[in-house]
Design an enzyme around this catalytic site. Structure first.
Site, PDB file in Angstrom:
ATOM      1  N   ARG A  75       0.840  -1.209   0.000  1.00  0.00           N
ATOM      2  CA  ARG A  75       0.000   0.000   0.000  1.00  0.00           C
ATOM      3  C   ARG A  75       0.872   1.255   0.000  1.00  0.00           C
ATOM      4  NH1 ARG A  75      -0.850   4.895   2.241  1.00  0.00           N
ATOM      5  NH2 ARG A  75      -0.355   4.008   4.309  1.00  0.00           N
ATOM      6  N   ASP A  76       1.498   1.555   1.113  1.00  0.00           N
ATOM      7  CA  ASP A  76       2.295   2.774   1.217  1.00  0.00           C
ATOM      8  C   ASP A  76       3.453   2.758   0.226  1.00  0.00           C
ATOM      9  OD1 ASP A  76       3.222   5.177   2.141  1.00  0.00           O
ATOM     10  OD2 ASP A  76       3.987   4.428   4.027  1.00  0.00           O
TER      11      ASP A  76
ATOM     12  N   HIS B  46       6.367   4.084  12.585  1.00  0.00           N
ATOM     13  CA  HIS B  46       6.466   4.072  11.124  1.00  0.00           C
ATOM     14  C   HIS B  46       7.521   5.102  10.737  1.00  0.00           C
ATOM     15  CE1 HIS B  46       4.377   3.983   7.015  1.00  0.00           C
ATOM     16  NE2 HIS B  46       5.222   4.999   6.909  1.00  0.00           N
TER      17      HIS B  46
ATOM     18  N   HIS C 251      10.515   6.773   8.129  1.00  0.00           N
ATOM     19  CA  HIS C 251      11.076   6.973   6.786  1.00  0.00           C
ATOM     20  C   HIS C 251      12.569   7.240   6.923  1.00  0.00           C
ATOM     21  CE1 HIS C 251       7.333   7.516   4.193  1.00  0.00           C
ATOM     22  NE2 HIS C 251       6.875   7.242   5.409  1.00  0.00           N
TER      23      HIS C 251
ATOM     24  N   CYS D 258       5.458   9.509   1.022  1.00  0.00           N
ATOM     25  CA  CYS D 258       4.098  10.050   1.029  1.00  0.00           C
ATOM     26  C   CYS D 258       3.921  11.056  -0.097  1.00  0.00           C
ATOM     27  CB  CYS D 258       3.808  10.718   2.376  1.00  0.00           C
ATOM     28  SG  CYS D 258       2.168  11.461   2.453  1.00  0.00           S
TER      29      CYS D 258
ATOM     30  N   ASN E  70      10.158   4.471   2.797  1.00  0.00           N
ATOM     31  CA  ASN E  70      10.051   3.883   4.127  1.00  0.00           C
ATOM     32  C   ASN E  70      11.327   3.107   4.453  1.00  0.00           C
ATOM     33  OD1 ASN E  70       7.024   4.217   4.858  1.00  0.00           O
ATOM     34  ND2 ASN E  70       6.969   3.414   2.784  1.00  0.00           N
TER      35      ASN E  70
END
Length: 303
Positions: free
Chosen positions: A13-14, A209, A211, A242, A251
């Site tokens: 997804r991300d 989460h 990055h 993002c 990420n």
């Protein structure tokens, strides 16, 4: 504290949402199966968002149907789907999702740029969905975007994050994940914030989460680990960034996190050979996944 750490894989997804090459459902399913083969059992599989806004996430219902019809041969997996609003929740529920992920904000400007409403409005919508999900028996994961730094407002006051956390922990969600959306955090900042939150609410409900924008993601994982956190989002091959946050790079790579945790003696249930195969597949499918910094070392160990 337990030595078992959950890696929540967000690559499908991300990791894919901002790629120039849009993967069809069949290839996204292929990537998810490779991740399962590696022993990853928590996967953010897609998003019930308008395909006009995020074309890469089109067909989430078909993807969920395929996953449901053909369970993983490597053991039960938990798939979560991002939902941007009530409409997304309704679509996810109709498709049979058992877990949804929502985003709230630690910055008003980020909220307005991302969902065209302020922090408070976004939270009100989130609480409505949480109430429905509880009645529907659907798990809810909440991500607090820009928990450490905002591309529009700069440094984020930890008191704001504490206030947001208190409200959502009280709401009875399954997990609250603090997101370093633009990779602005440093280990001292992570340690102080997570230790304080863990003291207030216990560490079990929190996740992180990170990055790798400033090459501090692994150090930040370690800092959070020392504060008792045992849930980390990561993305295979370092995919991601993002699209709504200027300056956000990929990420932290799943292979980097998994190998570090393994060498520290933590349990993840992840197989190195399967992880390498999934990382290579992510690169083949997208043409852009850089791969974790440990990937070539890992290849030499497995050869």
């Amino acid at each position: 504290m337990t030595d078992r750490v959950t890696i929540n894989e967000v690559g499908p997804r991300d990791g894919l949402q901002s790629q120039s090459r849009i993967l069809p459902v069949t290839e996204r399913l292929q990537l998810i199966r490779a991740l399962e083969t590696a022993g990853i059992s928590r996967i953010e599989a897609g998003s019930f968002v308008s395909p006009k806004a995020v074309p890469a996430m089109a067909g989430a219902d078909a993807l969920l149907q395929s996953l449901s019809k053909s369970p993983s041969p490597h053991g039960p997996a938990n798939y979560s789907f991002l939902i941007p609003n009530m409409k997304g929740y309704e679509l996810a529920r109709e498709a049979g999702a058992e877990s949804v992920t929502m985003v709230v904000y630690a910055s008003d400007t980020m909220a307005r740029r991302n969902v065209r409403m302020g922090m408070a409005e976004a939270e009100r919508d989130a609480f409505k969905i949480i109430d429905l999900a509880r009645a529907d028996g659907i798990e809810v994961i909440v991500i607090v975007a820009v928990s450490f730094g905002c591309p529009f407002e700069g440094a984020v006051d930890s008191a704001v994050v504490h206030d947001v956390a208190a409200r959502f922990v009280a709401a009875g969600i399954h997990r609250l994940v603090l997101a370093d959306t633009i990779g602005a955090a440093d280990p001292a900042q992570v340690s102080a914030l997570l230790a304080s939150l863990a003291e207030d609410h216990g560490p079990g409900i929190f996740g992180c989460h990170f990055h790798d924008t400033r090459a501090m993601a692994l150090a930040n994982v370690y800092a959070a680990l020392q504060a008792g956190i045992r849930w980390f989002d990561s993305s295979i091959g370092g995919l991601g960034g993002c699209p709504f946050a200027p300056g956000a790079s990929g990420n932290v790579a799943t292979e980097d996190v998994a190998v570090m945790l393994g060498q520290m003696g933590m349990e993840t249930g992840i197989d190195d050979a399967g992880l390498l195969a999934a990382s290579d597949l992510a690169t083949r499918l997208t043409g852009t996944a850089p791969g974790g910094r440990v990937r070539e070392w890992l290849r030499g160990q497995i050869a």
